[in-house]
Structures are given as C-alpha cells and as structure tokens.
Design a protein around this motif. Structure first.
Motif, short mmCIF file in Angstrom:
data_model
loop_
_atom_site.label_atom_id
_atom_site.label_comp_id
_atom_site.label_asym_id
_atom_site.label_seq_id
_atom_site.Cartn_x
_atom_site.Cartn_y
_atom_site.Cartn_z
N GLY A 28 -4.51 2.46 31.33
CA GLY A 28 -4.44 3.46 30.27
C GLY A 28 -5.09 2.96 28.99
O GLY A 28 -5.27 1.76 28.80
N HIS A 29 -5.44 3.91 28.12
CA HIS A 29 -6.02 3.54 26.84
C HIS A 29 -4.99 2.76 26.02
O HIS A 29 -3.85 3.18 25.89
CB HIS A 29 -6.46 4.79 26.08
CG HIS A 29 -7.08 4.50 24.75
ND1 HIS A 29 -8.34 3.95 24.64
CD2 HIS A 29 -6.61 4.63 23.51
CE1 HIS A 29 -8.60 3.78 23.36
NE2 HIS A 29 -7.57 4.19 22.65
N GLY A 30 -5.38 1.63 25.49
CA GLY A 30 -4.49 0.84 24.66
C GLY A 30 -3.37 0.16 25.43
O GLY A 30 -2.35 -0.19 24.86
N SER A 31 -3.56 -0.02 26.74
CA SER A 31 -2.48 -0.60 27.54
C SER A 31 -2.68 -2.10 27.78
O SER A 31 -1.95 -2.70 28.55
CB SER A 31 -2.35 0.13 28.86
OG SER A 31 -3.55 0.04 29.58
N ASP A 50 -7.19 -5.35 22.02
CA ASP A 50 -8.30 -4.41 22.13
C ASP A 50 -9.41 -5.05 22.96
O ASP A 50 -9.29 -6.20 23.40
CB ASP A 50 -8.79 -3.95 20.75
CG ASP A 50 -9.32 -5.09 19.88
OD1 ASP A 50 -9.66 -6.16 20.44
OD2 ASP A 50 -9.39 -4.91 18.66
N GLU A 51 -10.50 -4.30 23.17
CA GLU A 51 -11.56 -4.77 24.05
C GLU A 51 -12.15 -6.11 23.58
O GLU A 51 -12.44 -7.00 24.39
CB GLU A 51 -12.67 -3.70 24.10
CG GLU A 51 -13.52 -3.78 25.35
CD GLU A 51 -14.64 -2.75 25.33
OE1 GLU A 51 -14.33 -1.57 25.09
OE2 GLU A 51 -15.79 -3.14 25.54
#
Ligand SMILES: [Zn+2]
Length: 112
Positions: A28-31, A50-51
């Motif tokens: 998920g985004h931000g997981s 973050d990435e």
C-alpha cells in the motif's frame, strides 16, 4: 562494515549496522517503515520509510521484510512478459464490438 545513521527520539543520532535495521516493505501507499532497537536506550524506534529512505537502506545492505504481499506476486510465472505494446493492442481490441470473439478465435487458433 556499513554504518547507518538513524535518529532515536530520546538519544538523537545513533550508529547502526544493516543487521540492526528492520525494513518492512508493504504494497500500500505509505506502508513502508523501518525500525531498530536503539543501541543506547534499547527503546524500539519505528519510522515511516519513503522511497528515498528505502533506497538508501537497501543500498546500505539492509535486508527488507515483505509485508502483506498478495499471494499472486509470489506465484511462479510462465510465458512472455506483457509489454506496453501488448496493453495498447488489448486496449484497441476492447474498443471494437467483437473483441470477445476476436480473443476466443485467437486462443482457439493458438491451441490448434
Ligand atoms: Zn535511544
């Protein structure tokens, strides 16, 4: 040995090794998150990753732990990889009225 600097809420900057860090990668985004037991106060510190942080930790030799990965991703795959051209071709095919017939005919001719 790579030294990774991280920040403990209580002690400030601490030096860690890649083995000290638990890197969790989710779908998920931000997981994504990382955590470590502070070498000074032993408190477990956990932070979102973050990435950029994920890339930094991976390049430092941290082994990621995969979280909530759908089973489909781990299934063995066969056949050629789907390309952008395949997607475009499929998109154009779906715009036609007889796309289903076209697909079943193609499949039948491939199996014949
Ligand atoms: Zn600490």
């Amino acid at each position: 040995m790579t030294t990774i600097k991280a920040t403990c809420h209580s002690c400030g900057e601490v030096d860690l090794t890649p083995e000290d860090i638990l890197l969790r990668i989710g779908t998920g985004h931000g997981s994504n998150s990382y955590g470590f037991s502070c070498p000074t106060c032993t408190q477990f510190v956990e932070k979102p990753a973050d990435e950029r942080v994920v890339r930094l930790l991976l390049s430092g030799g941290v082994m990621p732990t995969l979280q909530d990965i759908p089973a489909e991703i781990l299934e063995p795959k066969s056949g050629p990889v789907i390309t952008h051209n395949d997607l475009l071709e499929f998109h154009q095919l779906l715009a036609s009225d007889d796309w289903f017939e076209a697909l079943t005919e193609k499949r039948n001719s491939e199996n014949a």
